[in-house]
Write an enzyme that holds these catalytic residues in place. Structure first.
Site, mmCIF file in Angstrom:
data_model
loop_
_atom_site.group_PDB
_atom_site.id
_atom_site.type_symbol
_atom_site.label_atom_id
_atom_site.label_comp_id
_atom_site.label_asym_id
_atom_site.label_seq_id
_atom_site.Cartn_x
_atom_site.Cartn_y
_atom_site.Cartn_z
ATOM 1 N N ASP A 290 35.635 7.508 16.556
ATOM 2 C CA ASP A 290 35.855 7.169 15.150
ATOM 3 C C ASP A 290 35.153 8.212 14.286
ATOM 4 O OD1 ASP A 290 36.983 4.910 16.171
ATOM 5 O OD2 ASP A 290 35.597 3.499 15.212
ATOM 6 N N ASP B 259 33.018 8.194 11.062
ATOM 7 C CA ASP B 259 32.298 7.266 10.196
ATOM 8 C C ASP B 259 31.949 7.953 8.877
ATOM 9 O OD1 ASP B 259 32.151 5.130 12.144
ATOM 10 O OD2 ASP B 259 30.696 6.369 13.206
#
Length: 204
Positions: A130, A132
């Site tokens: 991911d 962030d």
């Protein structure tokens, strides 16, 4: 030193000040010169709550350090200015995101594994990671504008985790933008459901 905020990366914590219960990997991380990350928790005013990250995703250790021990601080916002030519495996992914966010008048930066890698040069991000992000939102963010931000960010096709940092704590952009009646706000005190994460009286 300016006030430390969640997700800031700090250098200066030593193994000598760690609790006896600290795992070996946390000791090794500090010995290697890795920074720690500011987390949300109540501490003595002279201290700051931090977390140590290891090489594995599950390796996270919560502790605290003296503010006077901090020798360097890098905020997520500072990492926006890192020369991405030094990170060819991240460059294309991050450029597309920055193009979107720079259309809006918001203060933002990288956190998580991306922020850690940009700050240290230690490769921690892989293709499935991911990305962030944090947006500092001292003032109320209109839900319609939040929805526009979310749509444009999703058009990058990246897997994103975007947090809004309000004066009361952090909330997920996706939750706020999709019009949920109550959303989860993470503060230093607790995680609570609120209608308006900018409204102090809701959860104090």
């Amino acid at each position: 030193m300016e006030a430390l905020q969640p997700h800031d990366l700090l250098w200066g914590l030593t193994t000598q000040t760690l609790e006896n219960s600290a795992p070996a990997w946390a000791i090794e991380a500090l010995q290697a010169g890795h920074p720690v990350v500011v987390r949300r928790a109540i501490t003595d005013p002279s201290m700051v709550a931090v977390g140590i990250r290891g090489s594995a995703r599950h390796q996270r250790y919560a502790t605290q350090m003296q503010k006077s021990a901090v020798i360097r601080c890098v905020s997520p916002e500072q990492l926006v200015n890192v020369d991405l030519c030094q990170f060819p495996h991240l460059q294309q992914r991050l450029v597309s995101i920055s193009k979107v966010l720079n259309r809006f008048a918001v203060q933002w930066g990288y956190t998580g594994s991306v922020g850690f890698e940009l700050a240290t040069g230690i490769q921690t991000v892989h293709a499935q990671s991911d990305i962030d992000l944090i947006m500092r939102m001292p003032n109320y963010l209109d839900k319609q504008l939040a929805h526009q931000m979310l749509i444009q960010l999703e058009e990058t096709t990246e897997k994103l985790d975007v947090q809004l940092q309000t004066p009361q704590g952090g909330v997920a952009l996706k939750e706020w933008a999709t019009g949920s009646s109550k959303i989860l706000l993470k503060s230093s005190h607790a995680a609570v459901l609120v209608e308006n994460p900018w409204q102090e009286k809701e959860f104090i």
